[in-house]
Design a protein around this motif. Sequence first.
Motif, PDB file in Angstrom:
ATOM      1  N   LEU A  14       0.876  -1.087  -0.379  1.00 25.22           N
ATOM      2  CA  LEU A  14      -0.259   0.034   0.025  1.00 25.22           C
ATOM      3  C   LEU A  14       0.605   1.144   0.032  1.00 25.22           C
ATOM      4  N   GLY A  15       0.908   1.949  -1.160  1.00 23.99           N
ATOM      5  CA  GLY A  15       1.155   3.111  -1.371  1.00 23.99           C
ATOM      6  C   GLY A  15       2.916   2.740  -2.340  1.00 23.99           C
ATOM      7  N   LEU A  16       3.240   3.056  -3.120  1.00 24.14           N
ATOM      8  CA  LEU A  16       4.199   2.767  -3.464  1.00 24.14           C
ATOM      9  C   LEU A  16       5.278   4.403  -4.212  1.00 24.14           C
ATOM     10  N   GLY A  17       6.083   4.441  -2.837  1.00 24.38           N
ATOM     11  CA  GLY A  17       7.244   5.662  -3.231  1.00 24.38           C
ATOM     12  C   GLY A  17       8.398   4.502  -2.807  1.00 24.38           C
ATOM     13  N   GLY A  18       9.135   5.547  -1.794  1.00 23.98           N
ATOM     14  CA  GLY A  18      11.023   4.926  -1.474  1.00 23.98           C
ATOM     15  C   GLY A  18      10.523   3.595  -1.045  1.00 23.98           C
ATOM     16  N   VAL A  19       9.881   3.154   0.252  1.00 24.41           N
ATOM     17  CA  VAL A  19       9.525   2.080   0.620  1.00 24.41           C
ATOM     18  C   VAL A  19       8.755   1.563  -0.305  1.00 24.41           C
ATOM     19  N   GLY A  20       7.696   2.278  -0.483  1.00 22.19           N
ATOM     20  CA  GLY A  20       6.973   1.575  -1.377  1.00 22.19           C
ATOM     21  C   GLY A  20       7.702  -0.238  -2.358  1.00 22.19           C
ATOM     22  N   HIS A  21       8.055   0.537  -3.303  1.00 21.27           N
ATOM     23  CA  HIS A  21       9.273   0.008  -3.912  1.00 21.27           C
ATOM     24  C   HIS A  21       9.924  -0.703  -3.875  1.00 21.27           C
ATOM     25  N   MET A  22      10.376  -0.676  -2.918  1.00 25.88           N
ATOM     26  CA  MET A  22      11.816  -1.544  -2.601  1.00 25.88           C
ATOM     27  C   MET A  22      10.737  -3.046  -1.751  1.00 25.88           C
ATOM     28  N   GLY A  23       9.252  -2.926  -1.210  1.00 27.20           N
ATOM     29  CA  GLY A  23       8.267  -3.938  -0.773  1.00 27.20           C
ATOM     30  C   GLY A  23       7.922  -4.603  -1.997  1.00 27.20           C
ATOM     31  N   VAL A  24       8.127  -4.040  -2.997  1.00 29.94           N
ATOM     32  CA  VAL A  24       7.340  -5.151  -4.276  1.00 29.94           C
ATOM     33  C   VAL A  24       9.036  -5.672  -4.870  1.00 29.94           C
ATOM     34  N   LYS A  25       9.890  -5.221  -4.720  1.00 36.18           N
ATOM     35  CA  LYS A  25      10.983  -5.968  -5.052  1.00 36.18           C
ATOM     36  C   LYS A  25      11.146  -6.911  -4.144  1.00 36.18           C
ATOM     37  N   PHE A  26      11.310  -6.941  -3.387  1.00 38.16           N
ATOM     38  CA  PHE A  26      11.677  -7.329  -1.961  1.00 38.16           C
ATOM     39  C   PHE A  26      10.713  -8.863  -2.526  1.00 38.16           C
ATOM     40  N   ALA A  27       9.898  -8.845  -2.605  1.00 40.42           N
ATOM     41  CA  ALA A  27       8.585  -9.455  -2.090  1.00 40.42           C
ATOM     42  C   ALA A  27       8.761 -10.459  -3.366  1.00 40.42           C
ATOM     43  N   LYS A  28       8.418  -9.885  -4.503  1.00 37.07           N
ATOM     44  CA  LYS A  28       9.029 -10.621  -5.609  1.00 37.07           C
ATOM     45  C   LYS A  28      10.142 -11.146  -5.661  1.00 37.07           C
ATOM     46  N   ALA A  29      10.906 -10.608  -5.124  1.00 38.79           N
ATOM     47  CA  ALA A  29      12.516 -11.843  -5.022  1.00 38.79           C
ATOM     48  C   ALA A  29      13.086 -12.950  -3.972  1.00 38.79           C
ATOM     49  N   MET A  30      11.486 -12.871  -3.525  1.00 44.89           N
ATOM     50  CA  MET A  30      10.952 -13.553  -2.255  1.00 44.89           C
ATOM     51  C   MET A  30       9.995 -14.694  -2.351  1.00 44.89           C
ATOM     52  N   GLY A  31       9.237 -14.264  -4.429  1.00 38.65           N
ATOM     53  CA  GLY A  31       8.177 -15.710  -4.317  1.00 38.65           C
ATOM     54  C   GLY A  31       6.959 -15.421  -4.086  1.00 38.65           C
ATOM     55  N   HIS A  32       6.501 -14.227  -4.013  1.00 37.06           N
ATOM     56  CA  HIS A  32       5.247 -13.430  -3.718  1.00 37.06           C
ATOM     57  C   HIS A  32       3.839 -13.130  -5.056  1.00 37.06           C
ATOM     58  N   HIS A  33       2.919 -13.115  -5.065  1.00 38.93           N
ATOM     59  CA  HIS A  33       2.335 -12.527  -5.980  1.00 38.93           C
ATOM     60  C   HIS A  33       1.861 -11.647  -4.538  1.00 38.93           C
ATOM     61  N   VAL A  34       2.357 -10.349  -6.167  1.00 35.47           N
ATOM     62  CA  VAL A  34       1.964  -8.669  -5.158  1.00 35.47           C
ATOM     63  C   VAL A  34       1.176  -8.014  -6.099  1.00 35.47           C
ATOM     64  N   THR A  35       0.639  -7.271  -4.871  1.00 33.67           N
ATOM     65  CA  THR A  35      -0.199  -6.276  -5.345  1.00 33.67           C
ATOM     66  C   THR A  35       0.060  -4.844  -5.090  1.00 33.67           C
ATOM     67  N   VAL A  36       0.067  -3.929  -5.742  1.00 32.68           N
ATOM     68  CA  VAL A  36       0.403  -2.718  -5.243  1.00 32.68           C
ATOM     69  C   VAL A  36      -1.475  -2.102  -5.669  1.00 32.68           C
ATOM     70  N   ILE A  37      -1.591  -2.113  -3.809  1.00 37.87           N
ATOM     71  CA  ILE A  37      -2.530  -0.076  -3.869  1.00 37.87           C
ATOM     72  C   ILE A  37      -1.864   0.122  -3.730  1.00 37.87           C
ATOM     73  N   SER A  38      -3.159   1.434  -4.846  1.00 35.18           N
ATOM     74  CA  SER A  38      -2.622   2.823  -4.623  1.00 35.18           C
ATOM     75  C   SER A  38      -3.967   3.366  -5.143  1.00 35.18           C
ATOM     76  N   SER A  39      -3.566   4.948  -4.881  1.00 35.43           N
ATOM     77  CA  SER A  39      -4.630   6.030  -4.976  1.00 35.43           C
ATOM     78  C   SER A  39      -5.044   6.798  -6.346  1.00 35.43           C
ATOM     79  N   SER A  40      -4.335   5.748  -7.022  1.00 36.08           N
ATOM     80  CA  SER A  40      -4.417   6.802  -8.750  1.00 36.08           C
ATOM     81  C   SER A  40      -3.928   5.904  -9.445  1.00 36.08           C
TER      82      SER A  40
END
Length: 357
Positions: free
Chosen positions: A187-213
Motif C-alpha cells: 500500500l503506497g508506492l514510494g521509497g519504501v513501497g517500491h522496495m517492498g515490491v522488489k523484496f516480495a517478488k524476490a521472495m517468490g510472492h504474488h504482489v499487488t500494489v494498492i494505490s490512490s490513482s
Amino acid sequence: MGKMEVERKTTGLAARDPSGLLSPYTYTLRETGPEDVHIRIICCGICHTDLHHTKNDLGTSNYPMVPGHEVVGEVVEVGSGVSKFTIGDIVGVGCLVGCCGGCSPCERDLEQYCPKKIWSYNDVYIDGQPTQGGFARATVVHQKFVVKIPEGMAAEQAAPLLCAGVTVYSPLSHFGLKKPALRGGILGLGGVGHMGVKFAKAMGHHVTVISSSNKKREEALQDLGADDYVIGSDQSKMNELADSMDYIIDTVPVHHALEPYLSLLRLDGKLILMGVINNPLQFLSPMVMIGRKVITGSFIGSMKETEEMLEFCKEKGLSSIIEVVKMDYVNTALERLEKNDVRYRFVVDVEGSKLES
C-alpha cells in the motif's frame, strides 16, 4: 590508526528553523574514539522522515539540524578497538548511531526498539553533543552502527537500502513472510513501497500494489514486476480481492482509513503499518475479529537485519530506483518529495558537490 591532532570540522546542509530550508553549516566532528569509525561521505538518500524533522512536524526538532540517515561513505580512520573495518572500506550508516546495550531489545540485537536509542541526527550523543546526519562531508560513528556495503554494489544504490530497504525487509523476515507462494499487498508506492515490491517478488510472492490513482500503474507492473495493481477507491476491484492476501505492508505516511485494506486480508492476515502518522487511525473491531486478522507495526530494522538485507540484495541483484541530485538541489528535492514527485528515492551526491560555509 593514529588520531588526527587538530580539531576536526566538517560542513553540511542544516535546517535552522521549521521552514525546513537547508543552508551550509560548519560544525565540529568528535575525535575518533577506540570504537569509532571516521567516514568520508560519498552520498546520502533523502527520506520522508527528513521532511518531518526539518519542518518540526513531530514537535521534537532541534536546530541547527543536518538531516540524512541513508549514508554511504569511505572509511578514512578507525579507532584502536575497531576490528570490522579498515581504511578504504565502503560502508553505510542508517537511522541509529547509539543504544544503551543493556535493555531487553539490545540483548536481543533489536537496538531499534531500545528506549535509549540515539538517532543519526536530531538527537544528543553520549558526549552531550548533537548528532548530525549525512548531508555533510563526514561523520564519526561507533562501529556497531556501521555496515559494510557489499563489493560491487554502487554507493548510490546502497544508500536507500539503509532505511527504506531494511524498513520493509525487517517485517517480511520477522513475521515469517520470506517463504514463497504468499500473496501480499504493498500500500503506497514510494521509497519504501517500491522496495517492498522488489523484496516480495524476490521472495517468490504474488504482489499487488494498492494505490490512490492510476499514475504509477505502468511503473508498478512493468518496471517493478508487480502482478496486479488496484486503486483503493475502485470498490468493484477491491471486492474481487477480498480475503485474498496473506499480508499488506502499509507505507502510507498520512492519515487514511484501514477498513478497506483489512477486507483484503485472508484468515490470520497481517496489516503491517510503517508510515509515521500523527493522527489516530480507526477501524471497526469486527473487521479484525472476523478473520483473526492482525494490525501490527514494524520500525526500521536492526543492524543484523541490515547486514542480512544487504546480502539478500546482492544475492538477488536488487537495487533501488533513484534520482541522483547535487547538494545545491536538496531544497528543491525536499519540495518535490513533499509532493510525491520522485521515482522513487532521491540520493544526494555529496562527494561530487560543491559545498562552502
